[in-house]
Design a protein around this motif. Structure first.
Motif, PDB file in Angstrom:
ATOM      1  N   ALA A  30      17.207 -17.313  10.448  1.00 40.83           N
ATOM      2  CA  ALA A  30      15.845 -17.151   9.944  1.00 40.83           C
ATOM      3  C   ALA A  30      14.956 -18.306  10.391  1.00 40.83           C
ATOM      4  O   ALA A  30      13.799 -18.101  10.782  1.00 40.83           O
ATOM      5  CB  ALA A  30      15.869 -17.058   8.418  1.00 40.83           C
ATOM      6  N   GLY A  31      15.496 -19.521  10.344  1.00 43.52           N
ATOM      7  CA  GLY A  31      14.723 -20.680  10.796  1.00 43.52           C
ATOM      8  C   GLY A  31      14.370 -20.590  12.263  1.00 43.52           C
ATOM      9  O   GLY A  31      13.243 -20.906  12.665  1.00 43.52           O
ATOM     10  N   LEU A  32      15.327 -20.152  13.078  1.00 47.21           N
ATOM     11  CA  LEU A  32      15.073 -19.987  14.511  1.00 47.21           C
ATOM     12  C   LEU A  32      13.955 -18.979  14.750  1.00 47.21           C
ATOM     13  O   LEU A  32      13.037 -19.231  15.544  1.00 47.21           O
ATOM     14  CB  LEU A  32      16.351 -19.526  15.208  1.00 47.21           C
ATOM     15  CG  LEU A  32      16.221 -19.112  16.673  1.00 47.21           C
ATOM     16  CD1 LEU A  32      15.846 -20.307  17.538  1.00 47.21           C
ATOM     17  CD2 LEU A  32      17.525 -18.488  17.171  1.00 47.21           C
ATOM     18  N   GLY A  47      10.078 -19.374   2.655  1.00 50.19           N
ATOM     19  CA  GLY A  47       9.911 -18.426   3.748  1.00 50.19           C
ATOM     20  C   GLY A  47      11.219 -18.130   4.449  1.00 50.19           C
ATOM     21  O   GLY A  47      11.520 -16.973   4.779  1.00 50.19           O
ATOM     22  N   VAL A  48      12.004 -19.169   4.684  1.00 51.18           N
ATOM     23  CA  VAL A  48      13.307 -18.989   5.334  1.00 51.18           C
ATOM     24  C   VAL A  48      14.238 -18.168   4.450  1.00 51.18           C
ATOM     25  O   VAL A  48      14.925 -17.260   4.922  1.00 51.18           O
ATOM     26  CB  VAL A  48      13.931 -20.367   5.650  1.00 51.18           C
ATOM     27  CG1 VAL A  48      15.401 -20.215   6.039  1.00 51.18           C
ATOM     28  CG2 VAL A  48      13.168 -21.046   6.783  1.00 51.18           C
ATOM     29  N   CYS A  49      14.261 -18.492   3.156  1.00 50.77           N
ATOM     30  CA  CYS A  49      15.133 -17.745   2.246  1.00 50.77           C
ATOM     31  C   CYS A  49      14.734 -16.281   2.178  1.00 50.77           C
ATOM     32  O   CYS A  49      15.591 -15.391   2.178  1.00 50.77           O
ATOM     33  CB  CYS A  49      15.083 -18.372   0.853  1.00 50.77           C
ATOM     34  SG  CYS A  49      15.940 -19.951   0.739  1.00 50.77           S
ATOM     35  N   ALA A  50      13.431 -16.017   2.117  1.00 57.02           N
ATOM     36  CA  ALA A  50      12.966 -14.627   2.071  1.00 57.02           C
ATOM     37  C   ALA A  50      13.355 -13.895   3.343  1.00 57.02           C
ATOM     38  O   ALA A  50      13.809 -12.737   3.298  1.00 57.02           O
ATOM     39  CB  ALA A  50      11.449 -14.599   1.877  1.00 57.02           C
ATOM     40  N   HIS A  51      13.213 -14.570   4.483  1.00 63.03           N
ATOM     41  CA  HIS A  51      13.551 -13.953   5.762  1.00 63.03           C
ATOM     42  C   HIS A  51      15.051 -13.704   5.870  1.00 63.03           C
ATOM     43  O   HIS A  51      15.485 -12.724   6.490  1.00 63.03           O
ATOM     44  CB  HIS A  51      13.087 -14.861   6.902  1.00 63.03           C
ATOM     45  CG  HIS A  51      12.825 -14.149   8.181  1.00 63.03           C
ATOM     46  ND1 HIS A  51      11.715 -13.374   8.402  1.00 63.03           N
ATOM     47  CD2 HIS A  51      13.564 -14.072   9.317  1.00 63.03           C
ATOM     48  CE1 HIS A  51      11.759 -12.859   9.614  1.00 63.03           C
ATOM     49  NE2 HIS A  51      12.870 -13.263  10.193  1.00 63.03           N
ATOM     50  N   ALA A  52      15.849 -14.593   5.273  1.00 63.79           N
ATOM     51  CA  ALA A  52      17.307 -14.467   5.321  1.00 63.79           C
ATOM     52  C   ALA A  52      17.836 -13.538   4.239  1.00 63.79           C
ATOM     53  O   ALA A  52      19.031 -13.196   4.245  1.00 63.79           O
ATOM     54  CB  ALA A  52      17.955 -15.841   5.178  1.00 63.79           C
ATOM     55  N   GLY A  53      16.969 -13.140   3.297  1.00 67.19           N
ATOM     56  CA  GLY A  53      17.418 -12.278   2.212  1.00 67.19           C
ATOM     57  C   GLY A  53      18.288 -12.995   1.210  1.00 67.19           C
ATOM     58  O   GLY A  53      19.217 -12.415   0.642  1.00 67.19           O
ATOM     59  N   ALA A  72      18.934 -28.761  12.436  1.00 62.97           N
ATOM     60  CA  ALA A  72      20.137 -27.953  12.653  1.00 62.97           C
ATOM     61  C   ALA A  72      19.856 -26.788  13.595  1.00 62.97           C
ATOM     62  O   ALA A  72      20.688 -26.452  14.445  1.00 62.97           O
ATOM     63  CB  ALA A  72      20.672 -27.448  11.311  1.00 62.97           C
ATOM     64  N   VAL A  73      18.692 -26.168  13.455  1.00 60.10           N
ATOM     65  CA  VAL A  73      18.305 -25.087  14.365  1.00 60.10           C
ATOM     66  C   VAL A  73      18.201 -25.621  15.783  1.00 60.10           C
ATOM     67  O   VAL A  73      18.698 -25.015  16.741  1.00 60.10           O
ATOM     68  CB  VAL A  73      16.960 -24.466  13.925  1.00 60.10           C
ATOM     69  CG1 VAL A  73      16.417 -23.527  15.004  1.00 60.10           C
ATOM     70  CG2 VAL A  73      17.133 -23.701  12.617  1.00 60.10           C
ATOM     71  N   TYR A  74      17.550 -26.768  15.938  1.00 61.07           N
ATOM     72  CA  TYR A  74      17.394 -27.395  17.248  1.00 61.07           C
ATOM     73  C   TYR A  74      18.762 -27.710  17.854  1.00 61.07           C
ATOM     74  O   TYR A  74      19.025 -27.407  19.023  1.00 61.07           O
ATOM     75  CB  TYR A  74      16.570 -28.663  17.113  1.00 61.07           C
ATOM     76  CG  TYR A  74      16.262 -29.356  18.416  1.00 61.07           C
ATOM     77  CD1 TYR A  74      15.049 -29.167  19.057  1.00 61.07           C
ATOM     78  CD2 TYR A  74      17.190 -30.204  19.010  1.00 61.07           C
ATOM     79  CE1 TYR A  74      14.762 -29.803  20.260  1.00 61.07           C
ATOM     80  CE2 TYR A  74      16.926 -30.838  20.209  1.00 61.07           C
ATOM     81  CZ  TYR A  74      15.706 -30.638  20.828  1.00 61.07           C
ATOM     82  OH  TYR A  74      15.440 -31.267  22.020  1.00 61.07           O
ATOM     83  N   ASP A  75      19.628 -28.310  17.056  1.00 62.41           N
ATOM     84  CA  ASP A  75      20.940 -28.723  17.561  1.00 62.41           C
ATOM     85  C   ASP A  75      21.796 -27.523  17.954  1.00 62.41           C
ATOM     86  O   ASP A  75      22.555 -27.585  18.924  1.00 62.41           O
ATOM     87  CB  ASP A  75      21.671 -29.558  16.506  1.00 62.41           C
ATOM     88  CG  ASP A  75      21.062 -30.944  16.342  1.00 62.41           C
ATOM     89  OD1 ASP A  75      20.273 -31.353  17.214  1.00 62.41           O
ATOM     90  OD2 ASP A  75      21.362 -31.600  15.321  1.00 62.41           O
ATOM     91  N   GLN A  76      21.687 -26.437  17.210  1.00 69.59           N
ATOM     92  CA  GLN A  76      22.457 -25.245  17.562  1.00 69.59           C
ATOM     93  C   GLN A  76      21.983 -24.658  18.877  1.00 69.59           C
ATOM     94  O   GLN A  76      22.798 -24.287  19.731  1.00 69.59           O
ATOM     95  CB  GLN A  76      22.330 -24.190  16.458  1.00 69.59           C
ATOM     96  CG  GLN A  76      23.105 -22.909  16.750  1.00 69.59           C
ATOM     97  CD  GLN A  76      23.067 -21.936  15.599  1.00 69.59           C
ATOM     98  OE1 GLN A  76      23.852 -22.036  14.650  1.00 69.59           O
ATOM     99  NE2 GLN A  76      22.157 -20.969  15.642  1.00 69.59           N
ATOM    100  N   ALA A  77      20.658 -24.586  19.057  1.00 65.06           N
ATOM    101  CA  ALA A  77      20.115 -24.070  20.318  1.00 65.06           C
ATOM    102  C   ALA A  77      20.527 -24.969  21.483  1.00 65.06           C
ATOM    103  O   ALA A  77      20.874 -24.487  22.567  1.00 65.06           O
ATOM    104  CB  ALA A  77      18.592 -23.963  20.231  1.00 65.06           C
ATOM    105  N   LEU A  78      20.505 -26.278  21.251  1.00 68.95           N
ATOM    106  CA  LEU A  78      20.904 -27.229  22.283  1.00 68.95           C
ATOM    107  C   LEU A  78      22.381 -27.079  22.628  1.00 68.95           C
ATOM    108  O   LEU A  78      22.763 -27.088  23.803  1.00 68.95           O
ATOM    109  CB  LEU A  78      20.619 -28.656  21.811  1.00 68.95           C
ATOM    110  CG  LEU A  78      21.133 -29.791  22.693  1.00 68.95           C
ATOM    111  CD1 LEU A  78      20.488 -29.739  24.071  1.00 68.95           C
ATOM    112  CD2 LEU A  78      20.886 -31.143  22.022  1.00 68.95           C
ATOM    113  N   SER A  79      23.216 -26.926  21.619  1.00 65.36           N
ATOM    114  CA  SER A  79      24.649 -26.772  21.848  1.00 65.36           C
ATOM    115  C   SER A  79      24.937 -25.517  22.657  1.00 65.36           C
ATOM    116  O   SER A  79      25.771 -25.534  23.575  1.00 65.36           O
ATOM    117  CB  SER A  79      25.383 -26.715  20.504  1.00 65.36           C
ATOM    118  OG  SER A  79      26.764 -26.504  20.686  1.00 65.36           O
ATOM    119  N   ASP A  80      24.242 -24.427  22.326  1.00 67.44           N
ATOM    120  CA  ASP A  80      24.430 -23.182  23.076  1.00 67.44           C
ATOM    121  C   ASP A  80      24.041 -23.376  24.538  1.00 67.44           C
ATOM    122  O   ASP A  80      24.766 -22.940  25.453  1.00 67.44           O
ATOM    123  CB  ASP A  80      23.590 -22.063  22.466  1.00 67.44           C
ATOM    124  CG  ASP A  80      24.102 -21.632  21.097  1.00 67.44           C
ATOM    125  OD1 ASP A  80      25.251 -21.965  20.756  1.00 67.44           O
ATOM    126  OD2 ASP A  80      23.341 -20.967  20.361  1.00 67.44           O
TER     127      ASP A  80
END
Length: 203
Positions: A30-32, A47-53, A72-80
């Motif tokens: 949701a954050g991404l 907003g993130v919680c609502a988007h994630a349900g 964490a979103v940034y780091d996950q995208a970077l790791s990928d």
């Protein structure tokens, strides 16, 4: 004892830890999406919680605040992205071909989802924590290139690579903005040529 058991026993076939991991993944997704579509400043806990349900209380199960989620979103995208690059260059023996393979993966990743570029290249500006993470990322990729290419003068190579990476990033940002009429393959080749012109003297 009963209370502790209720927090750890499986529910619908999944342990408490598995459920926490799944909820964290939903928050990250949701954050991404919200960051990529609307900018990091538009990302809020509710907003993130609502988007994630998910209920608001689950946010703090994984993150102390919104900034921690963004990092964490940034780091996950970077790791990928780093994983994709490592796979692409693994079979390339020559430095020139490693640069071209890595640049091709980078450009095509940005082209396939422009949210990656917004998060990784342009969007962090304005947030001190995210801006620092972006600078750290350039150093991470410079070290990755240094360890992969093994230059004779590591310090001079690192300086040159940081310069080249900054230029390549700006090139991609301008291309995504529509100011460069190039295909992804053409952009990757142009960027590769420019990066190589800067770093080859140090290999």
């Amino acid at each position: 004892m009963g209370t502790m058991g209720s927090t750890t026993r499986p529910y619908k076939g999944r342990t408490a830890e598995e459920r926490r991991t799944e909820r964290r993944g939903r928050l990250l997704a949701a954050g991404l999406e919200l960051w990529g579509d609307h900018g990091w400043a538009a990302v809020t806990m509710r907003g993130v919680c609502a988007h994630a349900g998910l209920n608001d209380r689950y946010f703090y199960e994984s993150f102390p605040d919104v900034e921690a989620l963004l990092l964490a979103v940034y780091d996950q995208a970077l790791s990928d992205l780093l994983t994709y690059v490592e796979r692409a260059i693994a079979s390339e023996p020559l430095p020139e071909e490693r640069i071209r393979a890595g640049m091709s993966v980078f450009v095509n990743a940005m082209a396939s989802d422009s949210r990656r570029a917004r998060i990784g290249l342009a969007e962090p500006a304005g947030s001190p924590a995210l801006e620092q993470r972006r600078r750290d990322t350039y150093h991470l990729f410079a070290r990755f290139a240094r360890d992969s290419l093994r230059p004779a003068d590591e310090e001079a190579f690192t300086v040159a690579m940081l310069f080249a990476l900054g230029g390549a990033g700006e090139l991609v940002i301008n291309w995504l903005g529509g100011s460069l009429a190039l295909t992804p393959d053409e952009l990757a080749e142009r960027a590769s040529e420019l990066v190589l012109s800067v770093i080859l003297p140090y290999l």
